[in-house]
Design an enzyme around this catalytic site. Structure first.
Site, PDB file in Angstrom:
ATOM      1  N   ASN A   8     -15.932  -4.282   7.031  1.00 29.71           N
ATOM      2  CA  ASN A   8     -14.854  -3.609   7.308  1.00 29.71           C
ATOM      3  C   ASN A   8     -15.092  -2.158   8.229  1.00 29.71           C
ATOM      4  O   ASN A   8     -15.607  -1.216   7.450  1.00 29.71           O
ATOM      5  CB  ASN A   8     -13.871  -3.192   6.234  1.00 29.71           C
ATOM      6  CG  ASN A   8     -12.694  -2.587   6.488  1.00 29.71           C
ATOM      7  OD1 ASN A   8     -12.290  -2.393   7.683  1.00 29.71           O
ATOM      8  ND2 ASN A   8     -11.694  -2.387   5.729  1.00 29.71           N
ATOM      9  N   ASP A 146      -6.087  -8.685  10.791  1.00 24.68           N
ATOM     10  CA  ASP A 146      -5.014  -8.305   9.633  1.00 24.68           C
ATOM     11  C   ASP A 146      -3.820  -8.885  10.215  1.00 24.68           C
ATOM     12  O   ASP A 146      -2.582  -8.893   9.472  1.00 24.68           O
ATOM     13  CB  ASP A 146      -5.023  -6.799  10.126  1.00 24.68           C
ATOM     14  CG  ASP A 146      -5.453  -6.117   8.662  1.00 24.68           C
ATOM     15  OD1 ASP A 146      -6.193  -6.950   7.932  1.00 24.68           O
ATOM     16  OD2 ASP A 146      -5.514  -4.997   8.692  1.00 24.68           O
ATOM     17  N   ASN A 333      -3.008   2.389  -8.577  1.00 28.45           N
ATOM     18  CA  ASN A 333      -3.409   3.500  -9.365  1.00 28.45           C
ATOM     19  C   ASN A 333      -2.215   4.587  -9.882  1.00 28.45           C
ATOM     20  O   ASN A 333      -2.695   5.659 -10.264  1.00 28.45           O
ATOM     21  CB  ASN A 333      -4.589   4.183  -8.800  1.00 28.45           C
ATOM     22  CG  ASN A 333      -5.843   3.275  -8.625  1.00 28.45           C
ATOM     23  OD1 ASN A 333      -6.150   2.829  -9.752  1.00 28.45           O
ATOM     24  ND2 ASN A 333      -6.210   3.161  -7.413  1.00 28.45           N
TER      25      ASN A 333
END
Length: 397
Positions: A8, A146, A333
């Site tokens: 990436n 993507d 998170n």
């Protein structure tokens, strides 16, 4: 057993993992940051070892050379020919690429042709592809787009209400992004819920510095919040998201901005950073909000409100929702973001168990609810490796 590398490449970074396939075991992973600067950082971890070095890395070509050197130096691999395939994440494939494909010169040209649609991402992707093809000529290079997952979005959802010939002649339409991530978490959610993916209506929230919401029905993308470029949809770390288009000529004609300045503002000075005036990082925003900062609180309300608008619209369009997924840095998170989103969705039957949410459990809704709310860590690198594996099998056979 063979080794496949997933790459990436960002504008100043290179993220990598090597998997042993078909077992999908991570052999090594790492990140090269601050490429182009004298204090670039090389991070690599394998087995129980971690390596961190600061050194000058002038460009992506050098970064790849250093990476391959380090892999041999630390005996992660003994021979570069052990790497049978390299998969490259490519931000934008336009309409030309509806799935991943083996990289050829024509494919590289096709990616270059749509660079203007992803000017921050595609150039780095192309450099990564060219460098690995040169240094690992025997490995199968595969481009993983993507945008490809969203090629199943129906015309009524991907078209803009502009003159139709702009689509016919210039392919101006919604493309969507984060497709590799949305596809991975949808499949993983089906595993977790022990239900066939083809039977599920899923809404996936990829919330990071870039953010998008995706409606997935029977395993296929049917709508998503990002558009012609990754700047559309939700407000993001530094991106404005969708705004009234006539604001742009107003800024130019009435306030004296140049078009380049407006473009830079909307992609690099807006979103979470622009509204809060504090940071593009939600960790900083949450700290400031906890201290009572009004603009940090406003930013959180705006961001979560926009997410809920998309969730409501997509649940309506699919006539229901079986699973609501949170993924990526913020989605995985931030208990606060998840709490603020789910609190606004009680009309859909969405709940968020406080204990499960704070603990980061995989399923955070109450046990008896029809809509399952899940935290699914994304793994784009594994999806890339799986795509490469298909092509290496074909090449070998």
């Amino acid at each position: 057993m063979h080794k496949i590398m997933a790459i990436n490449a960002g504008s100043s970074s290179l993220k990598f993992q090597i998997f042993t396939m078909p077992g999908e075991e991570v052999l090594v992973k790492g990140l090269i940051e601050r490429i182009g600067l004298p204090d670039a950082i090389f991070n690599m971890s394998f087995q129980n070892e971690k390596i961190k070095e600061t050194r000058a890395i002038n460009n992506h070509g050098e970064a790849v050379e250093i990476l391959l050197e380090q892999l041999k130096t630390h005996q992660v691999i003994n021979d570069l020919n052990e790497i049978t395939g390299v998969g490259h994440r490519v931000a934008h494939g336009g309409e030309a690429f509806v799935s991943s494909c083996i990289v050829t010169d024509d494919v590289v040209k096709g990616i270059e042709d749509v660079t203007s649609l992803a000017p921050l991402h595609n150039p780095a992707n192309i450099i990564g592809i060219k460098t690995f093809r040169e240094l690992l000529p025997n490995a199968v290079s595969v481009a993983v787009f993507d945008t490809a997952f969203h090629q199943t979005i129906p015309e009524e959802n991907f078209l803009y209400a502009l003159p139709y010939e702009l689509y016919e002649k210039h392919h101006i339409r919604k493309y969507g992004f984060h497709g590799t991530s949305h596809k991975y978490v949808a499949g993983k959610a089906a595993e977790v819920l022990k239900k066939p993916l083809e039977k599920l209506k899923i809404i996936s929230c990829h919330l990071g510095n870039g953010a998008s919401v995706c409606a997935i029905e029977a395993g296929k993308s049917v709508n998503t919040s990002m558009g012609f470029t990754p700047n559309a949809g939700l407000m993001m770390g530094t991106r404005s998201g969708t705004i009234d288009a006539t604001i742009i000529p107003y800024l130019v004609d009435e306030l004296g901005y140049s078009l380049d300045e407006v473009t830079h503002m909307m992609s690099s000075e807006s979103g979470v950073l622009g509204v809060s005036g504090i940071s593009s990082d939600f960790r900083d925003i949450e700290i400031a909000a906890n201290e009572g900062n009004s603009r940090a609180l406003l930013t959180l309300r705006m961001f979560t409100g926009q997410i809920c608008n998309y969730i409501g619209a997509y649940a309506s369009a699919m006539n229901g929702c079986d699973a609501l997924l949170f993924t990526a840095g913020v989605g995985e998170n931030s208990p606060l973001i998840r709490k603020m989103v789910t609190e606004q969705l009680s009309y859909l039957g969405v709940t968020c168990n406080v204990t499960k949410n704070n603990a980061g459990d995989m399923i955070i809704s109450n046990d008896d609810e029809a809509v399952k709310v899940c935290i699914i860590p994304t793994n784009e690198e594994l999806m890339i490796a799986r795509d490469v594996e298909k092509y290496t099998k074909q090449t070998i056979s």
